[in-house]
Design an enzyme around this catalytic site. Structure first.
Site, PDB file in Angstrom:
ATOM      1  N   GLY A 132      -4.361 -33.189  10.557  1.00 25.17           N
ATOM      2  CA  GLY A 132      -4.518 -31.749  10.509  1.00 25.17           C
ATOM      3  C   GLY A 132      -5.940 -31.284  10.749  1.00 25.17           C
ATOM      4  O   GLY A 132      -6.165 -30.261  11.404  1.00 25.17           O
ATOM      5  N   GLN A 189       0.717 -26.766   5.171  1.00 26.36           N
ATOM      6  CA  GLN A 189       1.451 -26.752   3.910  1.00 26.36           C
ATOM      7  C   GLN A 189       2.822 -26.098   4.039  1.00 26.36           C
ATOM      8  O   GLN A 189       3.715 -26.365   3.230  1.00 26.36           O
ATOM      9  CB  GLN A 189       0.635 -26.032   2.828  1.00 26.36           C
ATOM     10  CG  GLN A 189      -0.552 -26.825   2.301  1.00 26.36           C
ATOM     11  CD  GLN A 189      -0.139 -28.088   1.548  1.00 26.36           C
ATOM     12  OE1 GLN A 189       0.973 -28.248   1.098  1.00 26.36           O
ATOM     13  NE2 GLN A 189      -1.093 -29.002   1.406  1.00 26.36           N
ATOM     14  N   SER A 203       0.898 -31.340  10.117  1.00 31.96           N
ATOM     15  CA  SER A 203       0.482 -32.692   9.743  1.00 31.96           C
ATOM     16  C   SER A 203       1.676 -33.475   9.228  1.00 31.96           C
ATOM     17  O   SER A 203       2.539 -32.929   8.532  1.00 31.96           O
ATOM     18  CB  SER A 203      -0.611 -32.624   8.667  1.00 31.96           C
ATOM     19  OG  SER A 203      -1.006 -33.914   8.253  1.00 31.96           O
ATOM     20  N   ALA A 204       1.712 -34.770   9.543  1.00 27.86           N
ATOM     21  CA  ALA A 204       2.859 -35.610   9.194  1.00 27.86           C
ATOM     22  C   ALA A 204       2.952 -35.918   7.713  1.00 27.86           C
ATOM     23  O   ALA A 204       4.035 -35.900   7.128  1.00 27.86           O
ATOM     24  CB  ALA A 204       2.810 -36.915   9.994  1.00 27.86           C
ATOM     25  N   HIS A 205       1.825 -36.218   7.070  1.00 29.75           N
ATOM     26  CA  HIS A 205       1.904 -36.771   5.719  1.00 29.75           C
ATOM     27  C   HIS A 205       2.204 -35.730   4.645  1.00 29.75           C
ATOM     28  O   HIS A 205       2.411 -36.083   3.485  1.00 29.75           O
ATOM     29  CB  HIS A 205       0.633 -37.549   5.370  1.00 29.75           C
ATOM     30  CG  HIS A 205      -0.555 -36.718   5.018  1.00 29.75           C
ATOM     31  ND1 HIS A 205      -0.993 -36.555   3.722  1.00 29.75           N
ATOM     32  CD2 HIS A 205      -1.412 -36.026   5.789  1.00 29.75           C
ATOM     33  CE1 HIS A 205      -2.072 -35.798   3.708  1.00 29.75           C
ATOM     34  NE2 HIS A 205      -2.348 -35.462   4.951  1.00 29.75           N
ATOM     35  N   THR A 253      -5.204 -43.610  23.706  1.00 33.97           N
ATOM     36  CA  THR A 253      -3.820 -44.073  23.611  1.00 33.97           C
ATOM     37  C   THR A 253      -3.163 -43.517  22.360  1.00 33.97           C
ATOM     38  O   THR A 253      -3.716 -43.605  21.263  1.00 33.97           O
ATOM     39  CB  THR A 253      -3.765 -45.612  23.582  1.00 33.97           C
ATOM     40  OG1 THR A 253      -4.379 -46.118  24.768  1.00 33.97           O
ATOM     41  CG2 THR A 253      -2.332 -46.110  23.498  1.00 33.97           C
ATOM     42  N   CYS A 301     -14.936 -31.863  -6.123  1.00 31.61           N
ATOM     43  CA  CYS A 301     -16.147 -32.575  -6.545  1.00 31.61           C
ATOM     44  C   CYS A 301     -17.026 -32.870  -5.336  1.00 31.61           C
ATOM     45  O   CYS A 301     -16.538 -33.326  -4.306  1.00 31.61           O
ATOM     46  CB  CYS A 301     -15.777 -33.875  -7.245  1.00 31.61           C
ATOM     47  SG  CYS A 301     -14.968 -33.639  -8.833  1.00 31.61           S
TER      48      CYS A 301
END
Length: 387
Positions: free
Chosen positions: A71, A177, A197-199, A236, A323
């Site tokens: 992302g 999200q 985004s995939a995850h 690739t 943080c």
């Protein structure tokens, strides 16, 4: 870890079985997807099938889906001064104050060309201020996320898109999200560019995509070399990762309607329990939100202490603070919303997913009962009502 409860789905999600199976099969492919022989064509077929799955959900043409490493890269690629708006090349960038750090950094724009769009106390972009910022200036690229990663607040994308269109600009939406959690169709909303985004939906980490709307020229490639991704992103392609992305999209969309209702009900149950502690604030609760997200705080609570306490109780949650170099900083999202520094530094995010069950919510609330008693008593909030 056995007997753990995972409530940090907005940070990342477990790998879906469908995604794992697709990736495992892709690992055995020999060919380079740019090669013209049978082995290469087989790898290319896997990529194009995933591209079509993502495009179908977004309401875009497959040729306009560009695969990236995630992302962040997709956002930086999108935020390019080389884009051409209907009124001419974009010369400035307007981003909402609650965007992801990769957008707030301005992408490929010079910082002096970047302006921040204020949000309301609910965390929703201030449409009147946006209208004023668009008026009278050169063509702008506007970036407003679909759903906030901390509060879950949904932005009025169709209204933003209309304002941007009337001003002759271009709209980019970070949909990372929202994608796979709620319906999101770029054609219906009037979005020019979108990143996913995939995850965040059960796919692998390290794979993302940028969607380019019809008629969008550019953006300039960040990585130059080969002609992969129609010259928009050299290198690739990550065949196995892209295969996992495509499989995750199919699985997420197949369960979308059921998950919307079930997860939303669990989130409401969770918030009802949290509010039994006097003083608890649930941020953006008066705005439309993702059905899986709760960002809350209580007077006197320190987020880092609460996160550790939840972790020791076997529950994974996130802090609403970031943080940096060992120093805890208040969430920029809550600062933009006007939350007090003391309250912002105590914000904890709970985010649910497809495998979250009622027993997970109940265990979280039981841990909160114990944590709130010890944490808030320690800070002097002894008058707080308990469960």
């Amino acid at each position: 870890m056995p007997d753990r409860v995972y409530l940090d789905w907005n940070a990342t999600t477990p790998l879906r079985p469908e995604s794992r199976a697709a990736m495992t099969a892709a690992f055995d492919l020999v060919g380079n997807p740019s090669s013209v022989h049978a082995e290469g064509r087989q790898a290319r077929r896997v990529i194009e099938e995933a591209r079509e799955s993502i495009a179908r959900v977004l309401g875009a043409a497959p040729r306009n889906v560009v695969f990236t490493s995630g992302g962040t890269e997709a956002n930086v690629l999108a935020l390019s001064p080389g884009l051409r708006a209907p009124a001419g090349p974009v010369e400035r960038l307007l981003v909402s104050a609650v965007e992801h750090a990769s957008v707030l950094a301005g992408g490929q724009f010079d910082r002096k060309e970047l302006s921040t769009i204020p949000v309301t106390p609910s965390g929703v972009v201030d449409l009147e201020r946006l209208r004023a910022m668009l008026a009278g200036g050169p063509p702008a690229l506007v970036s407003v996320m679909a759903a906030n990663n901390e509060t879950g607040a949904l932005q009025p994308i169709s209204q933003v898109a209309e304002q941007v269109r009337q001003a002759g600009g271009i709209l980019h939406v970070d949909a990372i999200q929202a994608f796979g959690k709620i319906p999101f169709n770029v054609s219906e909303l009037g979005v020019n560019l979108a990143t996913v985004s995939a995850h965040k939906i059960g796919g692998p980490k390290g794979v993302g995509a940028l969607m380019l709307g019809a008629g969008i020229e550019g953006p300039a490639a960040l990585l130059r070399g080969g002609g992969q991704e129609r010259g928009r992103r050299a290198g690739t392609e990550n065949v196995s990762g892209i295969a996992g992305f495509g499989a995750a999209v199919k699985a997420a969309m197949a369960a979308l309607d059921a998950d919307l209702a079930r997860v939303g009900s669990l989130r409401d149950r969770l918030e009802a329990g949290l509010r039994q502690t006097t003083g608890v604030v649930v941020f953006s609760s008066d705005a439309p939100r993702l059905p899986n997200t709760t960002l809350f705080a209580a007077p006197g609570m320190k987020a880092e202490t609460a996160v550790i306490g939840f972790d020791l109780a076997g529950i994974a949650v996130s802090s609403g603070s970031a943080c940096s170099s060992g120093k805890v900083q208040p969430s920029h999202v809550l600062e933009a919303m006007g939350a007090s520094s003391a309250l912002a530094q105590g914000a904890v995010r709970l985010s649910l997913g497809w495998s979250t069950g009622p027993e997970d919510v109940d265990r979280c609330l039981e841990a909160w009962r114990k944590l709130s008693l010890s944490l808030l008593k320690r800070s002097g909030e002894t008058e707080l009502e308990r469960f």
